[in-house]
Design a protein around this motif. Sequence first.
Motif, PDB file in Angstrom:
ATOM      1  N   LEU A   1       5.122  10.124  -4.235  1.00 37.93           N
ATOM      2  CA  LEU A   1       3.969  10.666  -4.951  1.00 37.93           C
ATOM      3  C   LEU A   1       2.957  11.471  -4.128  1.00 37.93           C
ATOM      4  CD1 LEU A   1       3.295   7.636  -7.283  1.00 37.93           C
ATOM      5  CD2 LEU A   1       3.569   9.987  -8.080  1.00 37.93           C
ATOM      6  N   PRO A   2       2.458  10.988  -2.992  1.00 37.63           N
ATOM      7  CA  PRO A   2       1.202  11.527  -2.452  1.00 37.63           C
ATOM      8  C   PRO A   2       1.132  13.034  -2.262  1.00 37.63           C
ATOM      9  CG  PRO A   2       1.734   9.479  -1.370  1.00 37.63           C
ATOM     10  CD  PRO A   2       2.930   9.834  -2.214  1.00 37.63           C
ATOM     11  N   PHE A   3       2.029  13.623  -1.466  1.00 38.03           N
ATOM     12  CA  PHE A   3       1.897  15.053  -1.160  1.00 38.03           C
ATOM     13  C   PHE A   3       1.920  15.912  -2.423  1.00 38.03           C
ATOM     14  CE2 PHE A   3       3.807  19.200  -0.212  1.00 38.03           C
ATOM     15  CZ  PHE A   3       2.949  19.668   0.760  1.00 38.03           C
TER      16      PHE A   3
ATOM     17  N   ALA B   1      -6.639   7.976   2.795  1.00 38.77           N
ATOM     18  CA  ALA B   1      -6.081   8.219   1.457  1.00 38.77           C
ATOM     19  C   ALA B   1      -4.997   7.196   1.143  1.00 38.77           C
ATOM     20  CB  ALA B   1      -5.534   9.634   1.367  1.00 38.77           C
ATOM     21  N   LEU B   2      -5.418   5.943   0.976  1.00 38.33           N
ATOM     22  CA  LEU B   2      -4.518   4.828   0.695  1.00 38.33           C
ATOM     23  C   LEU B   2      -5.012   4.055  -0.516  1.00 38.33           C
ATOM     24  CD1 LEU B   2      -4.114   3.378   4.312  1.00 38.33           C
ATOM     25  CD2 LEU B   2      -2.348   4.612   3.044  1.00 38.33           C
ATOM     26  N   GLN B   3      -4.063   3.465  -1.232  1.00 33.49           N
ATOM     27  CA  GLN B   3      -4.380   2.560  -2.334  1.00 33.49           C
ATOM     28  C   GLN B   3      -3.332   1.454  -2.351  1.00 33.49           C
ATOM     29  OE1 GLN B   3      -6.975   2.433  -4.283  1.00 33.49           O
ATOM     30  NE2 GLN B   3      -7.929   4.439  -3.939  1.00 33.49           N
ATOM     31  N   ARG B   4      -3.669   0.371  -3.031  1.00 31.63           N
ATOM     32  CA  ARG B   4      -2.662  -0.660  -3.259  1.00 31.63           C
ATOM     33  C   ARG B   4      -1.609  -0.118  -4.219  1.00 31.63           C
ATOM     34  NH1 ARG B   4      -7.313  -3.275  -2.251  1.00 31.63           N
ATOM     35  NH2 ARG B   4      -7.221  -5.045  -0.796  1.00 31.63           N
TER      36      ARG B   4
ATOM     37  N   VAL C   1      -6.823  25.068   0.367  1.00 29.86           N
ATOM     38  CA  VAL C   1      -6.072  24.047   1.097  1.00 29.86           C
ATOM     39  C   VAL C   1      -6.579  22.704   0.620  1.00 29.86           C
ATOM     40  CG1 VAL C   1      -5.513  23.055   3.340  1.00 29.86           C
ATOM     41  CG2 VAL C   1      -5.778  25.536   3.103  1.00 29.86           C
ATOM     42  N   SER C   2      -5.696  21.899   0.046  1.00 24.27           N
ATOM     43  CA  SER C   2      -6.138  20.645  -0.563  1.00 24.27           C
ATOM     44  C   SER C   2      -6.369  19.574   0.484  1.00 24.27           C
ATOM     45  CB  SER C   2      -5.110  20.153  -1.592  1.00 24.27           C
ATOM     46  OG  SER C   2      -3.889  19.854  -0.959  1.00 24.27           O
ATOM     47  N   GLY C   3      -7.322  18.688   0.192  1.00 27.52           N
ATOM     48  CA  GLY C   3      -7.567  17.524   1.023  1.00 27.52           C
ATOM     49  C   GLY C   3      -6.947  16.290   0.387  1.00 27.52           C
ATOM     50  N   ASP C   4      -7.053  15.175   1.064  1.00 29.15           N
ATOM     51  CA  ASP C   4      -6.436  13.947   0.576  1.00 29.15           C
ATOM     52  C   ASP C   4      -7.444  12.813   0.728  1.00 29.15           C
ATOM     53  OD1 ASP C   4      -3.647  15.165   0.415  1.00 29.15           O
ATOM     54  OD2 ASP C   4      -4.145  15.446   2.527  1.00 29.15           O
ATOM     55  N   THR C   5      -7.787  12.162  -0.364  1.00 29.67           N
ATOM     56  CA  THR C   5      -8.791  11.111  -0.340  1.00 29.67           C
ATOM     57  C   THR C   5      -8.318   9.894  -1.127  1.00 29.67           C
ATOM     58  OG1 THR C   5      -9.910  11.873  -2.358  1.00 29.67           O
ATOM     59  CG2 THR C   5     -10.627  12.862  -0.266  1.00 29.67           C
TER      60      THR C   5
ATOM     61  N   VAL D   1       0.836  -1.192   0.000  1.00 35.22           N
ATOM     62  CA  VAL D   1       0.000   0.000   0.000  1.00 35.22           C
ATOM     63  C   VAL D   1       0.873   1.246   0.000  1.00 35.22           C
ATOM     64  CG1 VAL D   1      -1.946  -1.103   1.175  1.00 35.22           C
ATOM     65  CG2 VAL D   1      -0.155   0.008   2.523  1.00 35.22           C
ATOM     66  N   PHE D   2       0.269   2.353  -0.413  1.00 42.12           N
ATOM     67  CA  PHE D   2       0.937   3.649  -0.305  1.00 42.12           C
ATOM     68  C   PHE D   2      -0.131   4.720  -0.165  1.00 42.12           C
ATOM     69  CE2 PHE D   2      -0.393   4.080  -4.599  1.00 42.12           C
ATOM     70  CZ  PHE D   2      -0.187   5.388  -5.021  1.00 42.12           C
ATOM     71  N   GLY D   3       0.297   5.881   0.317  1.00 48.88           N
ATOM     72  CA  GLY D   3      -0.653   6.975   0.431  1.00 48.88           C
ATOM     73  C   GLY D   3      -0.258   8.000   1.469  1.00 48.88           C
ATOM     74  N   PHE D   4      -1.258   8.762   1.893  1.00 42.74           N
ATOM     75  CA  PHE D   4      -1.091   9.886   2.817  1.00 42.74           C
ATOM     76  C   PHE D   4      -1.722   9.497   4.150  1.00 42.74           C
ATOM     77  CE2 PHE D   4      -2.418  13.802   4.851  1.00 42.74           C
ATOM     78  CZ  PHE D   4      -1.381  14.684   4.605  1.00 42.74           C
ATOM     79  N   ILE D   5      -0.929   9.524   5.238  1.00 40.03           N
ATOM     80  CA  ILE D   5      -1.451   9.087   6.536  1.00 40.03           C
ATOM     81  C   ILE D   5      -1.470  10.201   7.574  1.00 40.03           C
ATOM     82  CG2 ILE D   5      -0.732   6.709   6.101  1.00 40.03           C
ATOM     83  CD1 ILE D   5       1.576   7.179   8.108  1.00 40.03           C
ATOM     84  N   GLY D   6      -1.028  11.404   7.214  1.00 38.37           N
ATOM     85  CA  GLY D   6      -1.072  12.537   8.140  1.00 38.37           C
ATOM     86  C   GLY D   6       0.195  12.710   8.953  1.00 38.37           C
TER      87      GLY D   6
END
Length: 329
Positions: free
Chosen positions: A133-135, A117-120, A268-272, A97-102
């Motif tokens: 990638l995420p930020f 905000a996670l995906q495989r 201000v962008s969000g993350d989903t 998995v990868f993504g944005f966790i705060g």
Amino acid sequence: MQAATARRYGPAESLRIEDLPVPVPGPGEILIRVEASSVTTADWRLRASAFPGGLWLAGRMVAGLLRPRNPVLGSDVAGTVAAVGAGVTRFAAGDRVFGFIGHGGHAEYAIARADGALQRTPDSLTDAEAAALPFGAFTALAFLRDVAQVRPGQAVLIVGASGGVGAYATQIAKALGAHVIAVASGANADLLRELGADEVIDYRAEDVRRHRDRYDLVFDTVGATDWPGMRRALKRGGLFLPLNFGLRDLCHMLRAKLAGGPRMVLHVSGDTAEALADIVAMIEAGKLRPVIDSHYPLARIAEAHAHVEGRHRRGAVVIDVAEGAARAA
């Protein structure tokens, strides 16, 4: 587990490597064995309490008034699910998995919401590439597609086009059909053309503020310009979109609204998970690729922070968490 901690606000050298307990996932959470993470602009600002433009108190209220509320920084991660909490069905142990966790990503293990905000991780990406990638990609996609609603043929000026957000903004603006004018140092011209820039302006040789009625959008990813300096460079229906802003920019936005003509928007962008799925789709379609400036082991995270804070990187700065931990073991 090893983790990089910021127990107080201060310079990069204030970061420490500590041994902390491995966290346990609660209901709706997953435990990620972190293979790679990245150091973003948000990380160094939180560590240094360097909140822009008169927003110091607001930033401290969110991040911790006297000391960081979350001492382990790191929002962008990639790794493998080590365990899942009660009720989690979206992921299973062993999933990449990868993504944005705060926060919490600058450690060997991190907790994340399973519905966050996670995906495989696509098989085409290494963990380091995924963590890069995420930020940057989240921010660029939100500002260009959702806020500016970039359309084919528009002239889009990206300031700081080779940086942690700019390198993705250049690619995404091109994927949306824009005529992309990238502003960076001349040394990054070849990279930016590879990423899709139609024109490259060396900020040391040319002042973009001298242009008149040229751009449909100015997306400033580094805070190098402002509304008074750029409004004449915009077409009448154009938009000035700064990534970093402070209280003064709120006044500029109000003045722009009252004056008519070119607009200014603060966002201000969000993350989903949905936005991350769109990013994955762009990667698989060949429209977006990770851009990595450099790699650091977790033990040298202070150097990584200093590099990002210097604001002259080309893409993401990646922390190879698992590699450093293996060497330490």
